[in-house]
Design an enzyme around this catalytic site. Structure first.
Site, PDB file in Angstrom:
ATOM      1  N   ASP A   8       1.232  -6.016  -4.764  1.00  0.00           N
ATOM      2  CA  ASP A   8       0.495  -6.273  -3.524  1.00  0.00           C
ATOM      3  C   ASP A   8       1.177  -7.495  -2.898  1.00  0.00           C
ATOM      4  O   ASP A   8       1.494  -8.462  -3.600  1.00  0.00           O
ATOM      5  CB  ASP A   8      -0.967  -6.588  -3.872  1.00  0.00           C
ATOM      6  N   SER A   9       1.374  -7.469  -1.592  1.00  0.00           N
ATOM      7  CA  SER A   9       2.197  -8.541  -1.009  1.00  0.00           C
ATOM      8  C   SER A   9       1.525  -9.902  -1.067  1.00  0.00           C
ATOM      9  O   SER A   9       2.166 -10.920  -0.821  1.00  0.00           O
ATOM     10  CB  SER A   9       2.612  -8.202   0.421  1.00  0.00           C
TER      11      SER A   9
ATOM     12  N   THR B 259       0.826  -1.220   0.000  1.00  0.00           N
ATOM     13  CA  THR B 259       0.000   0.000   0.000  1.00  0.00           C
ATOM     14  C   THR B 259       0.852   1.258   0.000  1.00  0.00           C
ATOM     15  O   THR B 259       0.479   2.280  -0.563  1.00  0.00           O
ATOM     16  CB  THR B 259      -0.898   0.009   1.259  1.00  0.00           C
TER      17      THR B 259
ATOM     18  N   THR C 102       1.856  -5.099   4.118  1.00  0.00           N
ATOM     19  CA  THR C 102       1.791  -5.682   5.460  1.00  0.00           C
ATOM     20  C   THR C 102       1.128  -7.064   5.463  1.00  0.00           C
ATOM     21  O   THR C 102       1.330  -7.836   6.393  1.00  0.00           O
ATOM     22  CB  THR C 102       1.017  -4.765   6.422  1.00  0.00           C
ATOM     23  N   ASP C 103       0.339  -7.373   4.408  1.00  0.00           N
ATOM     24  CA  ASP C 103      -0.433  -8.626   4.450  1.00  0.00           C
ATOM     25  C   ASP C 103       0.462  -9.858   4.627  1.00  0.00           C
ATOM     26  O   ASP C 103       0.105 -10.783   5.352  1.00  0.00           O
ATOM     27  CB  ASP C 103      -1.274  -8.788   3.170  1.00  0.00           C
TER      28      ASP C 103
HETATM   29  N1  ASP Z   1      -2.699  -5.428   0.448  1.00  0.00           N
HETATM   30  C1  ASP Z   1      -1.544  -4.678   0.885  1.00  0.00           C
HETATM   31  C2  ASP Z   1      -0.321  -5.561   0.754  1.00  0.00           C
HETATM   32  O1  ASP Z   1      -0.047  -6.354   1.610  1.00  0.00           O
HETATM   33  C3  ASP Z   1      -1.719  -4.203   2.283  1.00  0.00           C
HETATM   34  C4  ASP Z   1      -0.568  -3.382   2.801  1.00  0.00           C
HETATM   35  O2  ASP Z   1       0.292  -2.931   2.075  1.00  0.00           O
HETATM   36  O3  ASP Z   1      -0.537  -3.127   3.985  1.00  0.00           O
HETATM   37  O4  ASP Z   1       0.383  -5.443  -0.206  1.00  0.00           O
END
Ligand code: ASP
Length: 331
Positions: free
Chosen positions: A56-57, A13, A88-89
């Site tokens: 996106d992770s 994100t 963060t995912d």
């Molecule tokens: N969907 C995002 C990811 O993990 C969420 C984030 O960045 O916190 O890439």
């Protein structure tokens, strides 16, 4: 002198922008452009930037961890610390994986990200990146996660909140430090040293994770055994208990053992420790050949197993690696 930091960008994100048609967040075309919006970073650290991937992770795979680990190993001597910005995912998986791959780590490797895109009002990205870079200059030799006001050991962390900016917690291990003024590092942080990095950067993806629920069909476990897999992680009940009456999975565990497929029992508890001797329902699994994830999070256990598999051929050898404290992931 300002600490010399390498910022490895792997998406999330923090580098996303809304799709003009759907409004859904997607990776920006140029991550560097996004980061140029934090000019104050260069006031606190001497920073170099490298784009690893911008996804996106949920799309990250072990090859990305391998790329990150190789980059850090290659440039290890050139920097005081490393920051990895990613989503963060799956951050707890990446941080755990790197904690095993980067053996004898003597410098900080700090994972960070954000829940709100950098260019949106109220974003946590600026704060997180600034603190991650500051932490990467401190006397700490850990693969850690810096988000909101916390420094957590990466292989102890779990994402537990989607919208609250302190998205991670560390249910079985106290936080490494608090991001305040000044930043406080707790005594149990591993400290910097000049020893050689001992990188072992290989992961075997042939793993399956099963979360048990009452009524789980044991045929599913047995059917999995005909696939090209080397290990099955089963999240059992309570301290790792499994059904052993009408819907018994014990025959499946025995068959897995006969095929040299590791069965690792983890648990579903928020602050869980797998203890297979506590109940008959765990002991039967152990006697059938299952091994324990101890107090590791599922994220830490899955990545450790992926890392252990290329280094061992028997279940006994895997059990020894899984039971050993490699990077502070278990007691
Ligand atoms: N969907 C995002 C990811 O993990 C969420 C984030 O960045 O916190 O890439």
């Amino acid at each position: 002198m300002k600490p010399k930091i390498l910022l490895l960008f792997a998406g999330g994100t923090i580098g996303m922008v809304p799709n003009p048609e759907t409004g859904a967040l997607q990776p920006a075309q140029s991550a560097l452009e996004v980061l140029n919006n934090i000019p104050e970073l260069s006031e606190i650290v001497d920073i170099d930037f490298e784009l690893v991937v911008n996804v996106d992770s949920s799309n990250m795979v072990p090859d990305h961890w391998i790329k990150l680990a190789h980059l850090i190993a290659k440039k290890y001597k050139d920097y005081d610390g490393f920051v990895v910005a990613q989503g963060t995912d799956t951050m707890a998986y990446s941080a755990s994986a790197l904690s095993y791959a980067l053996g004898n780590l003597g410098k900080p490797v700090v994972f960070t990200g954000s829940l709100i895109p950098l260019l949106e009002i109220g974003s946590d990205a600026r704060n997180n990146l600034v603190y991650a870079c500051m932490t990467a200059g401190l006397n700490i030799a850990e693969v850690c996660i810096v988000l909101s006001n916390q420094i957590l050991r990466g292989n102890r962390a779990k994402k537990h909140h989607e919208s609250f900016v302190a998205a991670f917690h560390s249910p079985n291990f106290p936080e490494l430090g608090e991001l305040g003024r000044p930043i406080v590092l707790n005594d149990w942080c591993r400290k910097r040293h000049d020893g050689e990095l001992d990188a072992k950067v290989d992961f075997d993806k042939r793993i399956v994770v099963i979360k048990l629920f009452p009524g789980f069909n044991p045929d599913i476990l047995e059917n999995l055994l005909s696939l090209d897999i080397r290990a099955i992680v089963i999240e059992g009940f309570g301290p790792g208990n499994v059904p052993f009456l009408e819907t018994s999975i014990i025959p499946g565990i025995i068959k897995a053992r006969e095929k040299n497929i590791v069965v690792l029992i983890a648990n579903q508890m928020e602050r869980g420790k797998t203890h297979l001797e506590a109940y008959e329902a765990g002991l039967k699994a152990k006697e059938a050949g299952a091994i324990s994830a101890h107090d590791m999070t599922t994220e830490a256990a899955v990545t450790k197993l992926m890392w252990a598999l290329p280094q061992a051929s028997t279940i006994e050898e895997i059990d020894i690696i899984m039971s050993n404290n490699i990077a502070g992931e278990l007691i």
